[in-house]
Write an enzyme that holds these catalytic residues in place. Structure first.
Site, PDB file in Angstrom:
ATOM      1  N   MET A 111       0.967  -1.232   0.194  1.00 38.22           N
ATOM      2  CA  MET A 111       0.011  -0.009   0.185  1.00 38.22           C
ATOM      3  C   MET A 111       0.978   1.148  -0.101  1.00 38.22           C
ATOM      4  O   MET A 111       1.705   1.433   0.977  1.00 38.22           O
ATOM      5  CB  MET A 111      -0.712  -0.034   1.337  1.00 38.22           C
ATOM      6  N   PRO A 112       0.887   2.203  -1.189  1.00 38.65           N
ATOM      7  CA  PRO A 112       1.720   3.337  -0.967  1.00 38.65           C
ATOM      8  C   PRO A 112       1.421   4.355   0.094  1.00 38.65           C
ATOM      9  O   PRO A 112       0.247   4.493   0.600  1.00 38.65           O
ATOM     10  CB  PRO A 112       1.304   4.017  -2.433  1.00 38.65           C
ATOM     11  N   HIS A 113       2.529   4.675   0.926  1.00 42.29           N
ATOM     12  CA  HIS A 113       2.338   5.741   1.964  1.00 42.29           C
ATOM     13  C   HIS A 113       3.372   6.493   1.911  1.00 42.29           C
ATOM     14  O   HIS A 113       4.537   6.220   1.418  1.00 42.29           O
ATOM     15  CB  HIS A 113       1.932   4.779   3.162  1.00 42.29           C
ATOM     16  N   VAL A 114       3.159   7.649   2.657  1.00 40.26           N
ATOM     17  CA  VAL A 114       4.184   8.812   2.606  1.00 40.26           C
ATOM     18  C   VAL A 114       4.292   9.237   3.888  1.00 40.26           C
ATOM     19  O   VAL A 114       3.250   9.399   4.549  1.00 40.26           O
ATOM     20  CB  VAL A 114       4.181   9.772   1.405  1.00 40.26           C
ATOM     21  N   LEU A 157      -1.826   6.093   1.987  1.00 40.35           N
ATOM     22  CA  LEU A 157      -1.988   6.673   3.296  1.00 40.35           C
ATOM     23  C   LEU A 157      -0.993   8.094   3.258  1.00 40.35           C
ATOM     24  O   LEU A 157       0.189   7.906   2.848  1.00 40.35           O
ATOM     25  CB  LEU A 157      -1.528   5.896   4.539  1.00 40.35           C
TER      26      LEU A 157
END
Length: 89
Positions: free
Chosen positions: A1-4, A39
């Protein structure tokens, strides 16, 4: 899941994108991805908030029925109700 996790983000947020045609994502099932969750978390919460959110959303998305409801949702209200009833209840 992409998140930064960056200083510019002041409070946690979730971005949800849906695609009718799908996007090639090298998915395990070989199908194009059509539903994306990303996120955004303040850097100061990197070890807490983002891990809790990842775990919670991952637990919810294990269930095929939940993934199908989210992927076929026709409006934002349905998506928010599913997330609130599953991941963040």
């Amino acid at each position: 899941m992409p998140h930064v996790q960056v200083d510019a983000i002041k409070r946690p947020a979730i971005i949800i994108v849906s695609s009718n045609s799908g996007v090639e994502w090298n998915a395990l099932d070989g199908k194009p991805a059509s539903f994306f969750i990303s996120l955004l978390v303040p850097k100061k919460e990197a070890g807490t908030t983002h891990l809790q959110a990842l775990a919670s959303i991952s637990r919810m998305l294990i269930h095929k029925e939940k993934r199908e409801v989210l992927a076929s949702a026709e409006n934002t209200t349905t998506v928010m109700e599913e997330l609130a009833g599953g991941a963040f209840a």
